[in-house]
Design an enzyme around this catalytic site. Structure first.
Site, PDB file in Angstrom:
ATOM      1  N   LYS A   1      -8.956  -9.260  -4.091  1.00  0.00           N
ATOM      2  CA  LYS A   1      -8.937 -10.690  -5.031  1.00  0.00           C
ATOM      3  C   LYS A   1     -10.129 -10.853  -5.414  1.00  0.00           C
ATOM      4  O   LYS A   1     -10.274 -11.734  -6.424  1.00  0.00           O
ATOM      5  CB  LYS A   1      -8.218 -11.921  -4.244  1.00  0.00           C
ATOM      6  CG  LYS A   1      -6.946 -11.032  -3.517  1.00  0.00           C
ATOM      7  CD  LYS A   1      -5.748 -10.492  -4.558  1.00  0.00           C
ATOM      8  CE  LYS A   1      -4.649 -10.328  -4.050  1.00  0.00           C
ATOM      9  NZ  LYS A   1      -3.726  -9.661  -4.990  1.00  0.00           N
TER      10      LYS A   1
ATOM     11  N   TYR B   1       8.543  -7.130   2.531  1.00  0.00           N
ATOM     12  CA  TYR B   1       7.151  -7.372   2.415  1.00  0.00           C
ATOM     13  C   TYR B   1       6.677  -8.147   3.843  1.00  0.00           C
ATOM     14  O   TYR B   1       7.258  -8.856   4.417  1.00  0.00           O
ATOM     15  CB  TYR B   1       7.124  -8.482   1.210  1.00  0.00           C
ATOM     16  CG  TYR B   1       5.719  -9.012   1.395  1.00  0.00           C
ATOM     17  CD1 TYR B   1       4.727  -8.563   0.384  1.00  0.00           C
ATOM     18  CD2 TYR B   1       5.268 -10.333   1.904  1.00  0.00           C
ATOM     19  CE1 TYR B   1       3.446  -8.965   0.117  1.00  0.00           C
ATOM     20  CE2 TYR B   1       3.993 -10.684   1.814  1.00  0.00           C
ATOM     21  CZ  TYR B   1       3.099 -10.146   0.703  1.00  0.00           C
ATOM     22  OH  TYR B   1       1.851 -10.466   0.953  1.00  0.00           O
TER      23      TYR B   1
ATOM     24  N   TYR C   1      -0.602  -4.475   2.772  1.00  0.00           N
ATOM     25  CA  TYR C   1      -0.993  -3.906   1.505  1.00  0.00           C
ATOM     26  C   TYR C   1      -1.627  -2.361   1.870  1.00  0.00           C
ATOM     27  O   TYR C   1      -0.873  -1.346   1.634  1.00  0.00           O
ATOM     28  CB  TYR C   1      -1.828  -4.659   0.736  1.00  0.00           C
ATOM     29  CG  TYR C   1      -1.169  -5.921   0.290  1.00  0.00           C
ATOM     30  CD1 TYR C   1      -0.410  -5.859  -0.819  1.00  0.00           C
ATOM     31  CD2 TYR C   1      -1.550  -7.145   0.558  1.00  0.00           C
ATOM     32  CE1 TYR C   1       0.192  -6.791  -1.560  1.00  0.00           C
ATOM     33  CE2 TYR C   1      -0.850  -8.227   0.281  1.00  0.00           C
ATOM     34  CZ  TYR C   1      -0.121  -8.403  -0.654  1.00  0.00           C
ATOM     35  OH  TYR C   1       0.813  -9.262  -1.176  1.00  0.00           O
TER      36      TYR C   1
END
Length: 333
Positions: free
Chosen positions: A49, A263, A289
């Site tokens: 990010k 998730y 992730y």
């Protein structure tokens, strides 16, 4: 691709290392595996990010914002890094967190990324799983505007054309590093979720005519939905770059076989991948992730889908702070 045309705040530690993983390559007995260390980008332990937020926060500053707002899951890496950028740039930060896992362990709800969100000065509010998070964020933004704030809203994961410019820039960086070393890259593999990382890489490599295929290992959505999200954003990013039409549907490939129950819910192969990278290469992955991305990479190698002699780059999206929220899962295996 003249990225200097776009506002950007230069806070990332770039270029990130591109390293060969000899022990992992030997253990898997197949391709030569390299790692692009985007866990080393800086800003609150780093992660993918940071690249996106360089462009997003510059846009927020250009618009005169005094408060940034975003949303994500409880253990959102994006929230943590947004909070860090806001602290550095003297802005307020408010984060809406969605409970997507149902975990009530205090390590999950209070440690890891949540701990750092608050340490950076962000305020948070928690919503139950299944909430329409964009709508909830818009309502919160309207309330903040009514209170006199100038609000800049960042979508979950920072995944819009502005944020994806960070991974167009990464594509430029990877290609430059490969050219300097005479390294022919046959495949690039990365985790894909909100789609900005994979979309930016696809748009960047296509605009550069690099010939490097990108495989996204899904972390949440079914294959058709994941690929469509990435394709749509890659097309919009290419338009922003001034090269519309450069991305074709066949350029977007996602394998969602490693999502598991959902998730943020790591499978056994996710935990095995985390241990394998830690024990063989001294590299920390995360359970949401990069761990799932690595599980896909390892399985593709073992099944011969990457061939001996090929060179495969695994792009590490960061997130190791999240390990501290999953102590129980890691202990149970």
């Amino acid at each position: 691709m003249h990225l200097a045309r776009f506002p950007r705040v230069f806070l990332a530690h770039l270029p990130t290392p591109l390293e060969r993983m000899d022990r992992l390559s030997k253990a898997l007995g197949g391709p030569e595996i390299w790692i692009k260390r985007d866990d080393c980008t800086g800003m609150s332990t780093g992660g993918n990010k940071t690249r996106k937020l360089e462009f997003l926060m510059a846009e927020a500053m250009a618009e005169g914002a005094d408060l940034v707002m975003t949303q994500g899951a409880t253990q959102s890496n994006h929230a943590r890094q947004t909070a860090a950028f806001a602290a550095k740039l003297d802005m307020g930060c408010h984060v809406l967190l969605e409970d997507r896992t149902g975990y009530q362990d205090p390590d999950y709800t209070e440690n890891g990324n949540v701990l750092l969100d608050h340490l950076h000065g962000a305020t948070t509010e928690v919503h139950p799983g299944g909430t329409n998070m964009p709508a909830a964020m818009e309502a919160a933004a309207q309330a903040a505007r009514a209170a006199g704030h100038r609000v800049y809203v960042i979508p979950g994961g920072g995944s819009n054309p502005t944020g994806a410019l960070g991974y167009v820039n990464c594509a430029l960086e990877v290609l430059a590093q490969a050219n300097e070393r005479g390294l022919v890259i046959d495949h690039l593999v990365t985790a894909t979720g909100s789609s900005g990382t994979q979309a930016g890489l696809v748009a960047g490599f296509k605009a550069l005519n690099a010939g490097i295929p990108v495989l996204g290992i899904g972390t949440r959505a079914p294959k058709e939905k994941q690929e469509q999200m990435v394709y749509d954003l890659a097309c919009r990013t290419a338009e922003k770059l001034g090269c519309p039409g450069v991305v074709e549907r066949a350029d977007v490939v996602a394998d969602t076989d490693y999502v598991g129950a959902g998730y943020g819910l790591p499978r056994a192969d996710t935990l095995d991948a985390i241990r394998m990278f830690a024990e063989l290469e001294g590299i920390l992955l995360d359970p949401v992730y990069s761990g799932k991305g690595a599980a896909g990479l390892i399985d593709w190698c073992r099944k011969g889908r990457f061939k001996p002699g090929e060179r495969v780059v695994f792009l590490h999206t960061g997130g190791s702070v999240g390990l501290f929220a999953y102590k129980g899962a890691l202990a149970r295996g």
